[in-house]
Design an enzyme around this catalytic site. Structure first.
Site, PDB file in Angstrom:
ATOM      1  N   TYR A 117      -3.286  13.680  -2.606  1.00  0.00           N
ATOM      2  CA  TYR A 117      -1.731  13.814  -2.539  1.00  0.00           C
ATOM      3  C   TYR A 117      -1.159  13.393  -3.891  1.00  0.00           C
ATOM      4  O   TYR A 117      -0.502  14.186  -4.761  1.00  0.00           O
ATOM      5  CB  TYR A 117      -1.273  13.114  -1.292  1.00  0.00           C
ATOM      6  CG  TYR A 117       0.405  12.598  -1.687  1.00  0.00           C
ATOM      7  CD1 TYR A 117       1.310  13.799  -1.693  1.00  0.00           C
ATOM      8  CD2 TYR A 117       0.910  11.437  -1.358  1.00  0.00           C
ATOM      9  CE1 TYR A 117       2.639  13.659  -1.771  1.00  0.00           C
ATOM     10  CE2 TYR A 117       2.242  11.350  -1.374  1.00  0.00           C
ATOM     11  CZ  TYR A 117       2.996  12.336  -1.954  1.00  0.00           C
ATOM     12  OH  TYR A 117       4.390  12.110  -1.882  1.00  0.00           O
ATOM     13  N   ASN A 134     -15.683   2.197   0.561  1.00  0.00           N
ATOM     14  CA  ASN A 134     -15.004   3.088  -0.190  1.00  0.00           C
ATOM     15  C   ASN A 134     -14.233   2.536  -1.515  1.00  0.00           C
ATOM     16  O   ASN A 134     -14.369   2.978  -2.674  1.00  0.00           O
ATOM     17  CB  ASN A 134     -14.153   3.985   0.368  1.00  0.00           C
ATOM     18  CG  ASN A 134     -13.570   5.225  -0.025  1.00  0.00           C
ATOM     19  OD1 ASN A 134     -14.697   6.232  -0.699  1.00  0.00           O
ATOM     20  ND2 ASN A 134     -12.737   5.182  -0.374  1.00  0.00           N
ATOM     21  N   SER A 190      -1.216  -1.414  -5.530  1.00  0.00           N
ATOM     22  CA  SER A 190       0.016  -1.329  -4.394  1.00  0.00           C
ATOM     23  C   SER A 190       0.915  -2.603  -4.166  1.00  0.00           C
ATOM     24  O   SER A 190       0.214  -3.625  -4.503  1.00  0.00           O
ATOM     25  CB  SER A 190      -0.852  -1.135  -3.073  1.00  0.00           C
ATOM     26  OG  SER A 190       0.068  -1.135  -2.028  1.00  0.00           O
ATOM     27  N   TYR A 224      -6.212  -3.526   3.358  1.00  0.00           N
ATOM     28  CA  TYR A 224      -5.943  -2.707   2.369  1.00  0.00           C
ATOM     29  C   TYR A 224      -5.552  -3.250   1.096  1.00  0.00           C
ATOM     30  O   TYR A 224      -6.090  -2.987  -0.127  1.00  0.00           O
ATOM     31  CB  TYR A 224      -5.204  -1.382   2.798  1.00  0.00           C
ATOM     32  CG  TYR A 224      -4.278  -0.526   1.810  1.00  0.00           C
ATOM     33  CD1 TYR A 224      -5.208   0.143   1.291  1.00  0.00           C
ATOM     34  CD2 TYR A 224      -2.913  -0.894   1.395  1.00  0.00           C
ATOM     35  CE1 TYR A 224      -4.407   0.973   0.231  1.00  0.00           C
ATOM     36  CE2 TYR A 224      -2.335  -0.390   0.582  1.00  0.00           C
ATOM     37  CZ  TYR A 224      -2.948   0.746  -0.078  1.00  0.00           C
ATOM     38  OH  TYR A 224      -2.153   1.516  -0.980  1.00  0.00           O
ATOM     39  N   LYS A 230      -7.013  -3.996  -2.917  1.00  0.00           N
ATOM     40  CA  LYS A 230      -6.625  -3.413  -4.145  1.00  0.00           C
ATOM     41  C   LYS A 230      -6.373  -4.714  -5.015  1.00  0.00           C
ATOM     42  O   LYS A 230      -6.553  -4.723  -6.049  1.00  0.00           O
ATOM     43  CB  LYS A 230      -4.964  -3.072  -3.891  1.00  0.00           C
ATOM     44  CG  LYS A 230      -4.761  -1.741  -3.215  1.00  0.00           C
ATOM     45  CD  LYS A 230      -5.406  -0.701  -4.360  1.00  0.00           C
ATOM     46  CE  LYS A 230      -5.208   0.773  -3.391  1.00  0.00           C
ATOM     47  NZ  LYS A 230      -5.993   1.901  -4.301  1.00  0.00           N
ATOM     48  N   PHE A 276       5.173   1.153  -5.057  1.00  0.00           N
ATOM     49  CA  PHE A 276       5.764   0.825  -3.622  1.00  0.00           C
ATOM     50  C   PHE A 276       5.630   1.818  -2.825  1.00  0.00           C
ATOM     51  O   PHE A 276       4.569   2.304  -2.424  1.00  0.00           O
ATOM     52  CB  PHE A 276       7.302   0.358  -4.070  1.00  0.00           C
ATOM     53  CG  PHE A 276       7.263  -1.195  -4.484  1.00  0.00           C
ATOM     54  CD1 PHE A 276       6.516  -1.413  -5.639  1.00  0.00           C
ATOM     55  CD2 PHE A 276       7.721  -2.171  -3.538  1.00  0.00           C
ATOM     56  CE1 PHE A 276       6.555  -2.830  -5.655  1.00  0.00           C
ATOM     57  CE2 PHE A 276       7.687  -3.398  -3.867  1.00  0.00           C
ATOM     58  CZ  PHE A 276       7.146  -3.865  -5.061  1.00  0.00           C
TER      59      PHE A 276
HETATM   60  C1  UD1 Z   1       2.323   0.470   3.174  1.00  0.00           C
HETATM   61  C2  UD1 Z   1       1.966  -0.375   1.977  1.00  0.00           C
HETATM   62  C3  UD1 Z   1       2.348   0.313   0.749  1.00  0.00           C
HETATM   63  C4  UD1 Z   1       1.284   1.325   0.890  1.00  0.00           C
HETATM   64  C5  UD1 Z   1       1.339   2.264   1.928  1.00  0.00           C
HETATM   65  C6  UD1 Z   1       0.378   3.154   1.860  1.00  0.00           C
HETATM   66  C7  UD1 Z   1       2.561  -2.741   2.482  1.00  0.00           C
HETATM   67  C8  UD1 Z   1       3.532  -3.797   2.663  1.00  0.00           C
HETATM   68  N1  UD1 Z   1       3.065  -1.486   2.225  1.00  0.00           N
HETATM   69  O1  UD1 Z   1       3.677   0.694   3.120  1.00  0.00           O
HETATM   70  O2  UD1 Z   1       1.917  -0.746  -0.256  1.00  0.00           O
HETATM   71  O3  UD1 Z   1       1.207   1.949  -0.549  1.00  0.00           O
HETATM   72  O4  UD1 Z   1       1.687   1.249   3.256  1.00  0.00           O
HETATM   73  O5  UD1 Z   1       0.214   3.929   3.296  1.00  0.00           O
HETATM   74  O6  UD1 Z   1       1.434  -2.847   3.270  1.00  0.00           O
HETATM   75  N2  UD1 Z   1       7.746   3.702  10.061  1.00  0.00           N
HETATM   76  C9  UD1 Z   1       8.050   4.073  11.308  1.00  0.00           C
HETATM   77  N3  UD1 Z   1       7.426   4.922  12.109  1.00  0.00           N
HETATM   78  C10 UD1 Z   1       6.273   5.622  11.375  1.00  0.00           C
HETATM   79  C11 UD1 Z   1       5.927   5.216  10.199  1.00  0.00           C
HETATM   80  C12 UD1 Z   1       6.666   4.418   9.506  1.00  0.00           C
HETATM   81  O7  UD1 Z   1       9.096   3.533  11.688  1.00  0.00           O
HETATM   82  O8  UD1 Z   1       5.676   6.274  12.136  1.00  0.00           O
HETATM   83  C13 UD1 Z   1       8.329   2.444   9.116  1.00  0.00           C
HETATM   84  C14 UD1 Z   1       7.507   1.225   8.900  1.00  0.00           C
HETATM   85  O9  UD1 Z   1       7.505   0.537   9.955  1.00  0.00           O
HETATM   86  C15 UD1 Z   1       8.076   0.842   7.657  1.00  0.00           C
HETATM   87  C16 UD1 Z   1       8.483   2.296   6.761  1.00  0.00           C
HETATM   88  O10 UD1 Z   1       8.559   3.205   8.028  1.00  0.00           O
HETATM   89  O11 UD1 Z   1       9.176   0.248   8.050  1.00  0.00           O
HETATM   90  C17 UD1 Z   1       7.703   2.620   6.028  1.00  0.00           C
HETATM   91  O12 UD1 Z   1       6.103   2.648   6.356  1.00  0.00           O
HETATM   92  P1  UD1 Z   1       4.998   3.424   5.795  1.00  0.00           P
HETATM   93  O13 UD1 Z   1       5.315   4.620   5.317  1.00  0.00           O
HETATM   94  O14 UD1 Z   1       3.712   3.205   6.636  1.00  0.00           O
HETATM   95  O15 UD1 Z   1       4.571   2.383   4.601  1.00  0.00           O
HETATM   96  P2  UD1 Z   1       4.683   0.883   4.489  1.00  0.00           P
HETATM   97  O16 UD1 Z   1       3.826   0.263   5.686  1.00  0.00           O
HETATM   98  O17 UD1 Z   1       5.685   0.297   4.100  1.00  0.00           O
END
Ligand code: UD1
Length: 323
Positions: A11, A92, A117, A141, A145, A169
């Site tokens: 991606y 990996n 990250s 994870y 990094k 981010f």
């Molecule tokens: C995490 C990592 C980030 C990494 C990324 C890669 C941390 C703090 N951040 O980001 O560095 O690059 O993953 O995958 O570890 N959410 C929902 N429902 C969903 C999915 C997500 O509510 O089905 C919410 C999560 O609770 C969060 C936000 O959406 O608040 C973003 O989530 P996500 O896209 O998974 O990314 P992060 O966890 O922030």
């Protein structure tokens, strides 16, 4: 320059490969296609079907391509999975990166651009998070990094390999010119999950908690468009090679957006109802995470251009609605 883009069918990797080609670089994509897609390969780039765990394949790809630099984007990145299957991430992410460093050392490849990250910081102690913020990853994870950043720093000192570690981010969006169309398989990140719910590929979005200490109770994140990330890779390579100096920088939009705000924007842009249900908090989620990207601005002259939520959603929907 001739550049090996490891994970270039993925991606983010495919957007980086596109950007490097646009800037006149020669690109060789090296990818094992475990999650990368042939659909994401560009005719202007060479392709090697190879695996970072096969050291000899990396060495051959470096020698055959004559690459002067490598971009490393071949890590696993599912935070939740990394806590359940650390072995998979150790092998990996860490062994793959060690192979890259050793192959660079053996072949004389001088520059590495590394996908790091914001997960290296862990629970934020203050906001926005700058590069001086303590590193204390709260998931495996993020730990992988951070460890790779330390290896890079040692190889810089001992072997003169210069690197840029780019602490992303929340990467999101698709190519603003529509040139990348491969969908991530089984995504767990918020925006692709919302897109799947919008086009009926999944039933609903689960919102992980609405009782956080944030304005609307849902988590706030800093979403950065993948074209902005890609531009930063090219600028970072220019900086590292031009200054013979390694850097570690944040890449974020500096805007905090809540899950509810993302969902509302998606409903408006797509015109779809997008079913959503509030569920419990997801372990390890900080309430808020936003970047200071001042250093990337100062050193690279970089600034996010496409990272407003409207563009992030519109470019994603352009890809998802056609599937
Ligand atoms: C995490 C990592 C980030 C990494 C990324 C890669 C941390 C703090 N951040 O980001 O560095 O690059 O993953 O995958 O570890 N959410 C929902 N429902 C969903 C999915 C997500 O509510 O089905 C919410 C999560 O609770 C969060 C936000 O959406 O608040 C973003 O989530 P996500 O896209 O998974 O990314 P992060 O966890 O922030």
């Amino acid at each position: 320059m001739n550049i090996l883009v490891i994970g270039g069918a993925g991606y983010i990797g495919s957007h980086v490969a596109r950007e490097l080609l646009d800037r006149g670089h020669q690109v060789t994509v090296f990818d094992n296609l475990s999650s990368g897609l042939r659909e994401n390969l560009f005719s202007g780039a060479a392709f090697v079907h190879g695996d970072t765990l096969r050291y000899e394949q990396l060495i051959s790809a470096m020698r055959d391509s004559g690459a002067g630099a490598a971009v490393y984007l071949a890590a696993f990145k599912a935070v939740g999975e990394s806590m359940i299957k650390p072995e998979k991430y150790s092998v990996n992410n860490i062994i793959g990166a060690m192979h890259l460093l050793n192959a660079a050392s053996e072949t004389g490849l001088k520059y590495i651009i590394f996908s790091s990250s914001a997960a290296v910081y862990g629970e934020p102690e203050y906001l926005p998070v700058d590069e001086k913020h303590p590193t204390n990853p709260s998931n495996y994870y993020g730990f992988t990094k951070l460890e790779i950043e330390k290896f890079l720093s040692w190889y810089d000192r001992l072997k003169g390999i210069r690197y840029a570690s780019l602490r992303y981010f929340n990467a999101a969006g698709y190519d603003v010119k529509g040139r990348v169309t491969g969908l991530e398989q089984n995504p767990s990140n918020l925006i692709p999950v919302i897109m799947e719910a919008a086009c009926g590929m999944r039933g609903e979005l689960q919102v992980f908690g609405n009782d956080y200490d944030t304005p609307d109770g849902t988590c706030v994140r800093d979403y950065i468009h993948v074209n902005d990330l890609a531009a930063a890779h090219a600028l970072a390579l220019d900086y590292v090679s031009g200054n013979d100096k390694s850097i570690t920088v944040n890449l974020g939009s500096e805007e905090g957006v809540s899950v509810t705000e993302v969902l509302e924007t998606a409903r408006r842009v797509t015109g779809k109802a997008i079913p959503a249900k509030i569920t419990g908090r997801r372990a390890g989620d900080p309430a808020k995470l936003t970047a200071s990207a001042a250093m990337a601005g100062e050193l690279l002259g970089w600034k996010a251009r496409y990272s407003d939520m409207e563009t992030l959603i519109r470019t994603s929907w352009d890809v998802y609605r056609d599937k």
